[in-house]
Design a protein around this motif. Sequence first.
Motif, PDB file in Angstrom:
ATOM      1  N   SER A 156       0.843  -1.210   0.000  1.00 18.39           N
ATOM      2  CA  SER A 156       0.000   0.000   0.000  1.00 18.39           C
ATOM      3  C   SER A 156       0.871   1.251   0.000  1.00 18.39           C
ATOM      4  O   SER A 156       0.587   2.227  -0.708  1.00 18.39           O
ATOM      5  CB  SER A 156      -0.917   0.007   1.221  1.00 18.39           C
ATOM      6  OG  SER A 156      -1.692  -1.151   1.229  1.00 18.39           O
ATOM      7  N   ALA A 157       1.932   1.199   0.807  1.00 22.21           N
ATOM      8  CA  ALA A 157       2.841   2.350   0.866  1.00 22.21           C
ATOM      9  C   ALA A 157       3.497   2.573  -0.490  1.00 22.21           C
ATOM     10  O   ALA A 157       3.672   3.719  -0.924  1.00 22.21           O
ATOM     11  CB  ALA A 157       3.905   2.123   1.936  1.00 22.21           C
ATOM     12  N   ARG A 158       3.836   1.476  -1.176  1.00 18.30           N
ATOM     13  CA  ARG A 158       4.439   1.603  -2.503  1.00 18.30           C
ATOM     14  C   ARG A 158       3.423   2.210  -3.478  1.00 18.30           C
ATOM     15  O   ARG A 158       3.768   3.044  -4.319  1.00 18.30           O
ATOM     16  CB  ARG A 158       4.883   0.231  -3.014  1.00 18.30           C
ATOM     17  CG  ARG A 158       6.241  -0.205  -2.521  1.00 18.30           C
ATOM     18  CD  ARG A 158       7.352   0.727  -2.969  1.00 18.30           C
ATOM     19  NE  ARG A 158       7.400   0.860  -4.409  1.00 18.30           N
ATOM     20  CZ  ARG A 158       7.863   1.915  -5.053  1.00 18.30           C
ATOM     21  NH1 ARG A 158       8.314   2.958  -4.370  1.00 18.30           N
ATOM     22  NH2 ARG A 158       7.879   1.977  -6.372  1.00 18.30           N
ATOM     23  N   GLY A 216      -2.608  -7.772  -3.997  1.00 15.51           N
ATOM     24  CA  GLY A 216      -2.132  -6.578  -4.699  1.00 15.51           C
ATOM     25  C   GLY A 216      -2.486  -6.608  -6.175  1.00 15.51           C
ATOM     26  O   GLY A 216      -2.941  -5.599  -6.748  1.00 15.51           O
ATOM     27  N   VAL A 217      -2.314  -7.770  -6.798  1.00 13.56           N
ATOM     28  CA  VAL A 217      -2.637  -7.898  -8.229  1.00 13.56           C
ATOM     29  C   VAL A 217      -4.134  -7.704  -8.442  1.00 13.56           C
ATOM     30  O   VAL A 217      -4.559  -7.022  -9.384  1.00 13.56           O
ATOM     31  CB  VAL A 217      -2.175  -9.281  -8.754  1.00 13.56           C
ATOM     32  CG1 VAL A 217      -2.737  -9.544 -10.140  1.00 13.56           C
ATOM     33  CG2 VAL A 217      -0.650  -9.340  -8.779  1.00 13.56           C
ATOM     34  N   ILE A 218      -4.940  -8.281  -7.550  1.00 15.32           N
ATOM     35  CA  ILE A 218      -6.402  -8.125  -7.673  1.00 15.32           C
ATOM     36  C   ILE A 218      -6.796  -6.650  -7.567  1.00 15.32           C
ATOM     37  O   ILE A 218      -7.611  -6.146  -8.353  1.00 15.32           O
ATOM     38  CB  ILE A 218      -7.127  -8.975  -6.605  1.00 15.32           C
ATOM     39  CG1 ILE A 218      -6.944 -10.461  -6.933  1.00 15.32           C
ATOM     40  CG2 ILE A 218      -8.605  -8.628  -6.530  1.00 15.32           C
ATOM     41  CD1 ILE A 218      -7.420 -11.398  -5.847  1.00 15.32           C
ATOM     42  N   VAL A 219      -6.184  -5.954  -6.606  1.00 11.71           N
ATOM     43  CA  VAL A 219      -6.494  -4.518  -6.435  1.00 11.71           C
ATOM     44  C   VAL A 219      -6.090  -3.751  -7.686  1.00 11.71           C
ATOM     45  O   VAL A 219      -6.844  -2.892  -8.189  1.00 11.71           O
ATOM     46  CB  VAL A 219      -5.784  -3.963  -5.186  1.00 11.71           C
ATOM     47  CG1 VAL A 219      -5.856  -2.442  -5.153  1.00 11.71           C
ATOM     48  CG2 VAL A 219      -6.410  -4.542  -3.922  1.00 11.71           C
ATOM     49  N   ALA A 233       2.910 -14.175  -0.263  1.00 12.65           N
ATOM     50  CA  ALA A 233       2.265 -14.599  -1.511  1.00 12.65           C
ATOM     51  C   ALA A 233       0.807 -14.140  -1.546  1.00 12.65           C
ATOM     52  O   ALA A 233       0.315 -13.655  -2.579  1.00 12.65           O
ATOM     53  CB  ALA A 233       2.341 -16.117  -1.645  1.00 12.65           C
ATOM     54  N   LEU A 234       0.126 -14.270  -0.392  1.00 14.38           N
ATOM     55  CA  LEU A 234      -1.276 -13.815  -0.335  1.00 14.38           C
ATOM     56  C   LEU A 234      -1.364 -12.308  -0.561  1.00 14.38           C
ATOM     57  O   LEU A 234      -2.270 -11.828  -1.255  1.00 14.38           O
ATOM     58  CB  LEU A 234      -1.882 -14.178   1.028  1.00 14.38           C
ATOM     59  CG  LEU A 234      -2.208 -15.655   1.233  1.00 14.38           C
ATOM     60  CD1 LEU A 234      -2.624 -15.920   2.678  1.00 14.38           C
ATOM     61  CD2 LEU A 234      -3.315 -16.094   0.281  1.00 14.38           C
TER      62      LEU A 234
END
Lengths: 286, 245
Positions: free
Chosen positions: A29-31, A228-231, A222-223
């Motif tokens: 999220s920070a990234r 992250g990819v889904i978001v 991994a989760l």
Amino acid sequence: MRNALTGVERALFWTLAFAAFAAAAAGLSARAVDRVAADYEAARSSYAIVRVVAPEGPAGLAAAEMALAQTPLVRSAAPMTAGRAAALLSEWGGADVSAENMPPLRLVEVELAPSAAQRDVSGDIVAALAQGGVTAELIQAPDDAGGGGLATRVRMAAFWGALVFSLMMAVIVSLAARSLAARRREMVTVMCDLGATRGQTAGRVADEAAVLGLYAGLAGGALAAVAGVIVLWLAIPGLNLNALPQMILPVDLVPIVAAPLGAAIAAGAGARAAAGYFHAQAARLG
Amino acid sequence: MARPNNPDFDLYQSGVLVRLTGVDAGYGAATVLVGIDFEARAGEVSLITGPAAAGKTTMTHLMRLALPPRSGRAVILGLDVGRSGGKARANVKKRIGYVAENPVFVEQWTAFDNIAMPLRMAGHKPRDYAEDVRELVDFVGLGGAADLAMEKLSGAERRRAAIARALAGKPELILADDPTAGMSPGDGRRVVRLLAEMRRVGTCIIVASQDETLADCAPMLRWRIDRGRLTPVDHAAPQEAEAFE
């Protein structure tokens, strides 16, 4: 010996995995905040609008465009069309604006070169236009004083927030790993009775906790990566699998890589401290 | 191992594996052992008897280096316990086989794995020690129970496993705290005979028990402890081993 992951160990594994997931998600999220803020900052500091005062009409716009094209500060310049102006006004004002209703415009949109942000862009552009025989003014220009530092502050807040949150997760992992040492208390006592030093006993329990932490961290990381990819998929329209790897920078992977390492270190440290304490208790009565 | 040219090490070299001189010890505010003088040599079996709460277990803790002396001098396997660091104590502990009154095991492991633990800790590989451990299992009469998880073993089997574990590391000193507790008289005597057998390889065996009749199991030096005070009992030369066979 039985399967190592039963009962308490399984519960501990998922506790550590959740903490690792939370820490990695905070890092990602920070990234994301960092990249959005960086893009905003770049866009804000590289955009300007020039209003041509004289000469009037299309000749003035053409002269301004030519003068700006020869300025090293400017990457590109183009007169603002009625359609583009209507779209901008609609975006800013919230109400639909028709292009047909727009008056004749004397505006030129300018995209600045990246190095221009550090200079007196406004003065340089006006001077460059004056050399080309154009009288003009900048009606929007980079301004570090007017909220220019906000993006930097947001980026720093995101970074430190994620770091503090990750440290809190590390503390939780470390405390949770102490339950493994408690579970291994019999072994600690036996090892102590058999002549193992505190370091040997604590090291053995710490190694076990570190391995558990590593695997739990891998699962959590991994989760978080999948989440992250889904978001990204939901947030960016038109994103496809081919574009995804190009979007992700190596630094974006840091939270995912750090999750298992951090979980292993924190779990190992927590278990080592607890096992050392239990060993000291077993080693010296009275 | 203590350094050569050290009086404690010389004592150990002369065969005195345990020497307690005027030792007081206890827990917290309570003093349990008072002015204990005791000595045990390699190849000897000592039996310390006394009523409950007389100080037998405390004396065992003292000799297994779990309890520091408050005063006096305790020299165990050439190490002055009161003046030694944790690492030196740990090194001496590796040379002591301890059978606790309530032995602690890793309950989820099999008896075999528990018995092999001293060997694993010493860095031996399972393929190197498996046969020796099987022999030990047979020696203590544990049989097929060795492959069961500890939590499934009966009290007598646990005690046999504890003895096997204590013997696994080929210790120089064996301390057995009430090793016959919860056993039938016959089983108890067999267990003590098993332990006493180790004297033949030069091991010093010290058994603490309430049962004074255990002295009949093997040639032993008898001691009696009561209210923390230890006294020798009939310390004429122990009878020849053959008389007990």
